[in-house]
Write an enzyme that holds these catalytic residues in place. Structure first.
Site, short mmCIF file in Angstrom:
data_model
loop_
_atom_site.label_atom_id
_atom_site.label_comp_id
_atom_site.label_asym_id
_atom_site.label_seq_id
_atom_site.Cartn_x
_atom_site.Cartn_y
_atom_site.Cartn_z
N CYS A 106 0.81 -1.22 0.00
CA CYS A 106 0.00 0.00 0.00
C CYS A 106 0.85 1.27 0.00
O CYS A 106 0.32 2.37 -0.23
CB CYS A 106 -0.96 0.00 1.18
SG CYS A 106 -2.02 -1.45 1.19
N HIS A 239 -3.14 7.38 1.84
CA HIS A 239 -3.58 6.06 1.43
C HIS A 239 -4.97 5.85 2.02
O HIS A 239 -5.22 6.13 3.19
CB HIS A 239 -2.60 5.01 1.96
CG HIS A 239 -3.09 3.60 1.83
ND1 HIS A 239 -3.64 3.12 0.65
CD2 HIS A 239 -3.12 2.57 2.72
CE1 HIS A 239 -3.99 1.85 0.83
NE2 HIS A 239 -3.69 1.50 2.06
N ASN A 269 -10.10 -0.06 0.14
CA ASN A 269 -8.63 -0.04 0.12
C ASN A 269 -8.16 -0.70 -1.18
O ASN A 269 -8.30 -1.92 -1.34
CB ASN A 269 -8.12 -0.79 1.35
CG ASN A 269 -6.61 -0.76 1.46
OD1 ASN A 269 -5.92 -0.42 0.49
ND2 ASN A 269 -6.10 -1.13 2.62
O1 UT7 Z 1 -3.64 -0.96 3.46
C1 UT7 Z 1 -2.72 -1.38 4.40
C2 UT7 Z 1 -3.05 -0.84 5.69
N1 UT7 Z 1 -4.20 -1.53 6.27
C3 UT7 Z 1 -4.88 -0.90 7.16
O2 UT7 Z 1 -4.63 0.26 7.37
C4 UT7 Z 1 -5.91 -1.63 7.98
C5 UT7 Z 1 -5.72 -1.25 9.39
N2 UT7 Z 1 -6.71 -1.84 10.30
C6 UT7 Z 1 -7.99 -1.44 10.29
O3 UT7 Z 1 -8.40 -0.64 9.48
C7 UT7 Z 1 -8.90 -1.99 11.37
O4 UT7 Z 1 -8.13 -2.63 12.36
C8 UT7 Z 1 -9.97 -2.97 10.83
C9 UT7 Z 1 -10.98 -2.19 10.01
C10 UT7 Z 1 -9.32 -4.05 9.99
C11 UT7 Z 1 -10.71 -3.61 11.99
O5 UT7 Z 1 -11.29 -2.63 12.82
P1 UT7 Z 1 -11.14 -2.74 14.40
O6 UT7 Z 1 -11.89 -1.61 14.97
O7 UT7 Z 1 -9.67 -2.83 14.69
O8 UT7 Z 1 -11.91 -4.07 14.71
P2 UT7 Z 1 -11.37 -5.37 15.47
O9 UT7 Z 1 -10.42 -6.11 14.63
O10 UT7 Z 1 -10.95 -4.95 16.84
O11 UT7 Z 1 -12.70 -6.22 15.60
C12 UT7 Z 1 -13.78 -5.78 16.43
C13 UT7 Z 1 -14.89 -6.80 16.34
C14 UT7 Z 1 -14.43 -8.24 16.57
O12 UT7 Z 1 -15.46 -8.90 17.31
P3 UT7 Z 1 -15.29 -9.12 18.89
O13 UT7 Z 1 -14.05 -9.93 19.04
O14 UT7 Z 1 -15.19 -7.77 19.48
O15 UT7 Z 1 -16.56 -9.85 19.24
C15 UT7 Z 1 -14.38 -8.81 15.17
O16 UT7 Z 1 -14.57 -10.19 15.15
O17 UT7 Z 1 -15.48 -6.77 15.03
C16 UT7 Z 1 -15.55 -8.11 14.52
N3 UT7 Z 1 -15.43 -8.04 13.06
C17 UT7 Z 1 -16.49 -7.90 12.25
N4 UT7 Z 1 -17.81 -7.83 12.50
C18 UT7 Z 1 -18.64 -7.66 11.45
C19 UT7 Z 1 -14.31 -8.06 12.32
N5 UT7 Z 1 -14.61 -7.93 11.02
C20 UT7 Z 1 -15.97 -7.83 10.95
C21 UT7 Z 1 -16.88 -7.65 9.89
N6 UT7 Z 1 -18.20 -7.58 10.18
N7 UT7 Z 1 -16.50 -7.56 8.60
#
Ligand code: UT7
Length: 312
Positions: A106, A239, A269
């Site tokens: 990225c 990005h 993304n």
């Molecule tokens: O391009 C390269 C750079 N990449 C990035 O910049 C990505 C960086 N990371 C992010 O943007 C974020 O970390 C994400 C968008 C990937 C995730 O967001 P988050 O706020 O960090 O969520 P999380 O991983 O802490 O997950 C929170 C909850 C979890 O459930 P529990 O454990 O709290 O019950 C996940 O299982 O959300 C759940 N979850 C979803 N729920 C519904 C994860 N993905 C999904 C989904 N739909 N698609």
């Protein structure tokens, strides 16, 4: 972007049919993404890059024969080799000029622009075509809701030319290979088979935490190299991975969100394509104007990160 557009509702319905649960609310709240585009079967990064390249050449008033350097930033190349840049060069009809790919995921577009700028400054090139092109839909695991809702396909391109007045003022590139595992596609081709998992793996929280700090330091280092400060930035073109990362970077640079180009809602993304897609949208809509100072910044697998300051 390729024509097939999937809104969150479309993707949620497709995933539900496979037993993968997600929702429009979750995707919008956590990422700001509302839609993404997926390329049709048989459409490769070079095809999307070709359209972007033609469009950039037309906007620049240049012909394929004027180009003496093509750099394609991609992590989803058409083939293992040759480079997507060579394939694109042939499709474009710019045969004979130097052409190679940059693989910095990225951060790829920022890396590619910085390399093209250096080659122009040394006289190695006079007119460079820099393309970011990706078909991330090919490497997504549609059973993994934590990643498959985030990415899309697309391409963007710019033409850079030698000039007495500098357009690119400074850049700052970094990588730290100890973080390879937090964002990767670990599979590889060996003996006619794919060994390991050929689909994208990401520890989203680890990437998020690293991204926020590293983007701030790269932005500040780039400004310092150019002898400028945050108040000199007219537009931040980050990005487009997650609206929350962009908001956090803007806060750290004391920039209002009115000065940030945000297009993530419409394409998700798209890795190396996201900055040129955002730039293209902002330039063509008249949001960003000639003579303004832009800070571009990217972060991604590797771990790689970087920033680049330019006057449009
Ligand atoms: O391009 C390269 C750079 N990449 C990035 O910049 C990505 C960086 N990371 C992010 O943007 C974020 O970390 C994400 C968008 C990937 C995730 O967001 P988050 O706020 O960090 O969520 P999380 O991983 O802490 O997950 C929170 C909850 C979890 O459930 P529990 O454990 O709290 O019950 C996940 O299982 O959300 C759940 N979850 C979803 N729920 C519904 C994860 N993905 C999904 C989904 N739909 N698609």
């Amino acid at each position: 972007m390729p024509p097939r557009r999937l809104t969150n509702a479309d993707l949620v319905a497709e995933l539900a049919a496979k037993g993968v649960e997600t929702s429009d609310e979750w995707i919008v709240e956590r990422t700001g993404i509302r839609a993404r585009h997926f390329a049709a079967e048989g459409v490769y990064s070079s095809d999307l890059g070709l359209e972007a390249a033609r469009s950039a050449l037309q906007a620049a008033g240049r012909k394929p024969q004027d180009i003496d350097l093509i750099i394609v930033a991609t992590s989803t190349p058409d083939m293992v080799f040759p480079s997507t840049a060579c394939i694109l060069q042939n499709k474009l009809g710019a045969n004979g000029c130097a052409a190679f790919d940059v693989q910095a995921v990225c951060s790829g577009f920022v890396y590619a622009l910085a390399v093209a700028d250096s080659m122009i400054q040394t006289g190695a090139a006079k007119c460079a075509l820099v393309v970011g092109a990706e078909v991330f839909s090919r490497i997504l695991d549609f059973n993994d809701r934590t990643t498959c809702v985030l990415f899309g396909d697309g391409a963007g391109a710019v033409v850079l030319e030698a000039s007495e007045t500098p357009g690119i003022l400074a850049s700052d590139l970094h990588a730290d290979g100890k973080h390879v595992g937090i964002l990767c596609v670990p599979g590889h081709v060996s003996g006619g088979a794919i060994l390991g998992d050929p689909l994208l793996k990401m520890d989203g929280q680890a990437v998020f935490k690293l991204a926020v700090g590293l983007l701030e330091s790269a932005a500040k280092a780039t400004l310092a190299k150019a002898g400028l400060t945050e108040s000199d930035i007219d537009w931040l073109v980050p990005h487009q991975a997650n609206i929350r990362i962009m908001q956090s970077t803007a806060r750290k640079l004391k920039l209002s969100m009115d000065k940030v180009v945000v297009t993530v809602a419409q394409h998700g993304n798209t890795s190396a394509a996201s900055i040129p897609l955002a730039l293209d949208t902002a330039v063509r809509s008249g949001q960003v104007k000639t003579g303004e100072t832009l800070l571009l910044e990217g972060v991604g697998g590797g771990f790689t990160w970087g920033a680049l300051l330019l006057v449009l």
